[in-house]
Design a protein around this motif. Structure first.
Motif, PDB file in Angstrom:
ATOM      1  N   VAL A 439       0.818  -1.212   0.000  1.00  0.00           N
ATOM      2  CA  VAL A 439       0.000   0.000   0.000  1.00  0.00           C
ATOM      3  C   VAL A 439       0.852   1.262   0.000  1.00  0.00           C
ATOM      4  N   ALA A 440       2.150   1.123   0.235  1.00  0.00           N
ATOM      5  CA  ALA A 440       3.069   2.260   0.243  1.00  0.00           C
ATOM      6  C   ALA A 440       4.479   1.701   0.153  1.00  0.00           C
ATOM      7  N   ALA A 441       5.440   2.580  -0.070  1.00  0.00           N
ATOM      8  CA  ALA A 441       6.832   2.142  -0.145  1.00  0.00           C
ATOM      9  C   ALA A 441       7.722   3.152   0.548  1.00  0.00           C
ATOM     10  N   VAL A 442       8.806   2.632   1.107  1.00  0.00           N
ATOM     11  CA  VAL A 442       9.876   3.464   1.659  1.00  0.00           C
ATOM     12  C   VAL A 442      11.143   3.138   0.887  1.00  0.00           C
ATOM     13  N   PHE A 443      11.745   4.161   0.320  1.00  0.00           N
ATOM     14  CA  PHE A 443      12.989   4.018  -0.435  1.00  0.00           C
ATOM     15  C   PHE A 443      14.118   4.476   0.471  1.00  0.00           C
ATOM     16  N   ARG A 444      14.906   3.525   0.945  1.00  0.00           N
ATOM     17  CA  ARG A 444      16.021   3.828   1.848  1.00  0.00           C
ATOM     18  C   ARG A 444      17.254   4.143   1.004  1.00  0.00           C
ATOM     19  N   VAL A 445      17.645   5.406   0.967  1.00  0.00           N
ATOM     20  CA  VAL A 445      18.738   5.863   0.110  1.00  0.00           C
ATOM     21  C   VAL A 445      19.976   6.101   0.961  1.00  0.00           C
ATOM     22  N   ASN A 446      21.053   5.442   0.592  1.00  0.00           N
ATOM     23  CA  ASN A 446      22.342   5.635   1.260  1.00  0.00           C
ATOM     24  C   ASN A 446      23.403   5.677   0.169  1.00  0.00           C
ATOM     25  N   SER A 447      23.490   6.824  -0.509  1.00  0.00           N
ATOM     26  CA  SER A 447      24.311   6.910  -1.714  1.00  0.00           C
ATOM     27  C   SER A 447      24.952   8.284  -1.835  1.00  0.00           C
ATOM     28  N   MET A 476      16.556   8.803   4.190  1.00  0.00           N
ATOM     29  CA  MET A 476      17.973   8.994   3.893  1.00  0.00           C
ATOM     30  C   MET A 476      18.823   8.396   5.006  1.00  0.00           C
ATOM     31  N   GLY A 477      19.865   7.678   4.610  1.00  0.00           N
ATOM     32  CA  GLY A 477      20.762   7.067   5.574  1.00  0.00           C
ATOM     33  C   GLY A 477      21.899   7.997   5.947  1.00  0.00           C
ATOM     34  N   ASP A 478      23.123   7.473   5.917  1.00  0.00           N
ATOM     35  CA  ASP A 478      24.289   8.271   6.297  1.00  0.00           C
ATOM     36  C   ASP A 478      24.531   9.401   5.306  1.00  0.00           C
ATOM     37  N   VAL A 479      24.350   9.104   4.017  1.00  0.00           N
ATOM     38  CA  VAL A 479      24.581  10.100   2.982  1.00  0.00           C
ATOM     39  C   VAL A 479      23.589   9.866   1.852  1.00  0.00           C
ATOM     40  N   ALA A 480      23.004  10.937   1.363  1.00  0.00           N
ATOM     41  CA  ALA A 480      22.113  10.883   0.199  1.00  0.00           C
ATOM     42  C   ALA A 480      22.325  12.188  -0.553  1.00  0.00           C
ATOM     43  N   ALA A 481      23.463  12.277  -1.213  1.00  0.00           N
ATOM     44  CA  ALA A 481      23.895  13.530  -1.824  1.00  0.00           C
ATOM     45  C   ALA A 481      24.047  13.362  -3.323  1.00  0.00           C
ATOM     46  N   SER A 482      23.976  14.490  -4.039  1.00  0.00           N
ATOM     47  CA  SER A 482      24.124  14.519  -5.491  1.00  0.00           C
ATOM     48  C   SER A 482      23.110  13.560  -6.118  1.00  0.00           C
TER      49      SER A 482
END
Length: 640
Positions: A439-447, A476-482
């Motif tokens: 029913v929903a999503a979480v996108f865990r970004v660590n990039s 967003m994890g430790d870094v989610a840049a650029s």
């Protein structure tokens, strides 16, 4: 022969006692917890015994609801855990303490003579801090060093031809500068300043002392253990066996208090689930003195259990038929036969609007006109399946995006670094859209970013997922840049920890020219080409004037597209975005203040927000499903 039945009876009693015995939950923080899910079977097998960040957070969540777990003991060491990851663990510890639990942190040393600021900041989230008598409290502050290779490259005969947009896109400065530029120094100084503010505030709150005093103690560090005890930075000096003896005594007092308050209630937590994970770890401090007699739960010694084992046990209990029947019974007899329909538009409109920070207005609600405009005209694949929104079966899909953003499937292997491969991430979003339970999503970004094209492809698939009518939240994890920020732009909400490094809205590109180096070692090249720019990216020669113009055109085009997409997603003007962009990296706290993220929090907060935005009961714990869920065969076989 008479001894055999007696021994068997004693064994049965011991097993029964363990099933209802109090639990001391142990967190091993002497190793940096893993982030994400390995993509190949070998790495997955090697990482099976290593604790993940989700293991820690979920174990603490279950423990907060389990009356058998009253004490958590964490063994902490300086292992380079990033600030944002520390903050997620601190938040989980805070929730456990808020539920009435006691958290004890133990360290052999907080950095031997120095370098212990991060682990000490983590320890300050606990009720008590123990330090080995020979250990140091290396609370010395935060710092960042940047190497500059220009002089060495000049000596080697390597020329660097790179363009960037704009002055804060300082990743290239390592290669082209000899020292900090003013913009580079400004950005790095603010990152350290913002991170230090968070650390000082956390220590001041945990140790109940003014922030100015914390700063003075940082300047005096590192401190020997007895000195740290005298100034109030730690609570006790003691060795590991003494820590566990104190934890055992706390559990006994807690169990005695519970027994007097509610006789017969002991063991209500995870009792009734037989599992090998109930066996205590090899810890003689807690195992010693277990009684062979007595009824189950009476005077039983505490069982020491690691976070990963406890999480598996708790999740098996949640999925057990007995638990499901009990849950349905609590909802009434109709729950066995009735299935809830999808929420009406009015119900979705009445659902709590996630986001209370300064950037929450930028995200809006699911059914506002701007959100509809974001997805209008986005074609859906024929395989998209509408969610049924049955609360009993509904799940939130968790999609991990870890590592450099690249095109294609990536090359999984035991020695390969994790990558955010565009094809793999796109497949995960498509799989989630085909799953009617999602029913929903979480996108865990660590990039930290990567390919511009790959980032745009991932962003597009995230946008198409939203077009299926399901909310999408980025964590967003430790870094989610650029590129890591680029892939986040399609989300309804962006959630970041205060210590996350994000932003870096900019671009750089170019090449290194090694002609002089090759000449020095006697390597020559012959080249044949047809086309004026056929050898444009050759490391053997510099850019021509025309090729440099092409590079500048590319940088301008990518930067303009990046800024335009940020402006549309964050509902800012292009001029506002440009002021925040120019390649500058922000901490999550500063990004939140500037409207680049919506909420400050971790993965648990993102899952909760996604669950609520899907119109599901706010009081329920979100059920999570990894997407995709590949089989072993799919992990092993070569990509098509």
């Amino acid at each position: 022969m008479a001894a055999t039945p007696r021994k068997a009876l004693a064994d049965v009693r011991q097993i029964a006692a363990r099933r209802t015995a109090p639990i001391v939950l142990e967190l091993d923080l002497t190793v940096d917890p893993l982030e994400g899910v390995p993509s190949d079977p070998v790495t997955l097998a090697l990482a099976h015994r290593r604790t993940t960040l989700r293991d820690l957070v979920e174990a603490l969540r279950h423990a907060a609801e389990d009356p058998r777990v009253s004490v958590v003991v964490a063994h902490i060491a300086a292992v380079g855990t990033p600030l944002a990851r520390i903050q997620e663990i601190r938040a989980a510890i805070g929730l456990f303490r808020a539920a009435g639990g006691t958290a004890i942190a133990y360290a052999d040393t907080f950095g031997e003579f120095g370098g212990g600021t991060g682990p000490y900041y983590l320890a300050c989230a606990f009720d008590e801090i123990w330090l080995a008598p020979s250990g140091d409290c290396g609370l010395t502050g935060l710092g960042m060093e940047t190497p500059f290779l220009r002089g060495a490259l000049d000596r080697l005969g390597v020329a660097v031809e790179i363009g960037q947009r704009y002055e804060y896109k300082n990743a290239v400065n390592t290669l082209v500068e000899r020292d900090f530029t003013p913009a580079h120094l400004e950005a790095v100084s603010r990152i350290i300043e913002s991170s230090s503010e968070q650390v000082v505030a956390g220590i001041a709150e945990g140790r109940r002392m003014p922030a100015d005093r914390v700063r003075r103690l940082i300047d005096l560090g590192p401190l020997a253990g007895p000195v740290a005890l005298d100034v109030g930075l730690i609570d006790r000096l003691g060795y590991r066996d003494e820590v566990y003896a104190a934890a055992r005594e706390r559990v006994r007092r807690s169990a005695a208090g519970d027994a007097s308050a509610a006789p017969g209630a002991a063991g209500a937590g995870l009792a009734g689930v037989v599992d090998a994970d109930l066996a205590p770890t090899a810890d003689t401090d807690l195992a010693a003195g277990e009684s062979d007699g007595g009824s189950a739960g009476e005077g039983a010694e505490p069982v020491l259990m690691y976070a990963s084992a406890y999480r598996r046990l708790a999740e098996r209990r949640e999925k057990s038929p007995v638990r499901r029947v009990a849950t349905l019974t609590a909802r009434g007899p109709g729950a066995f036969f009735l299935r809830e329909t999808a929420p009406t538009p009015q119900r979705l409109a009445d659902a709590p609007a996630a986001g209370t920070g300064s950037g929450s207005d930028a995200a809006g609600s699911l059914d506002d006109s701007a959100a509809a405009g974001d997805t209008r005209g986005v074609p859906l694949a024929p395989s998209v399946t509408a969610p049924h929104r049955d609360p009993r079966r509904s799940v939130v899909a968790l999609i991990h995006g870890t590592g450099q953003v690249i095109l294609g499937q990536g090359s999984p292997g035991p020695f390969a670094s994790p990558v955010l491969a565009a094809e793999a991430a796109a497949a995960a979003f498509r799989a989630a859209a085909r799953d009617e339970d999602v029913v929903a999503a979480v996108f865990r970004v660590n990039s930290p970013g990567g390919s511009y094209v790959a980032s745009d492809l991932v962003r597009r698939e995230a946008e198409r997922f939203r077009a299926s009518g399901r909310p999408l939240v980025v964590s967003m994890g430790d870094v989610a840049a650029s590129g890591g920020y680029f892939v986040s732009l399609a989300a309804d909400l962006i959630v970041a920890n205060p210590g996350t490094l994000t932003g870096s809205i900019g671009v750089f590109a170019g090449k290194q020219v090694v002609r002089e180096l090759l000449d020095k070692v006697g390597v020559g090249f012959g080249a044949v080409a047809e086309g004026e720019h056929a050898l444009m990216m050759s490391p053997r020669r510099p850019f021509t004037v025309g090729e440099r113009e092409k590079l500048e055109e590319f940088l301008d085009r990518v930067y303009a597209d990046f800024v335009d997409k940020v402006a549309a997603a964050r509902r800012l003007t292009r001029e506002q975005v440009h002021e925040l962009a120019r390649g500058r990296v922000w901490t999550g706290a500063d990004a939140h203040a500037n409207g680049l993220v919506d909420e400050l929090g971790g993965l648990t907060d993102a899952l909760r927000l996604a669950w609520i935005r899907a119109g599901l009961p706010e009081g329920d714990t979100p059920r999570v499903r990894l997407a995709p869920r590949p089989s072993v065969l799919e992990r092993v076989r070569a990509p098509k």
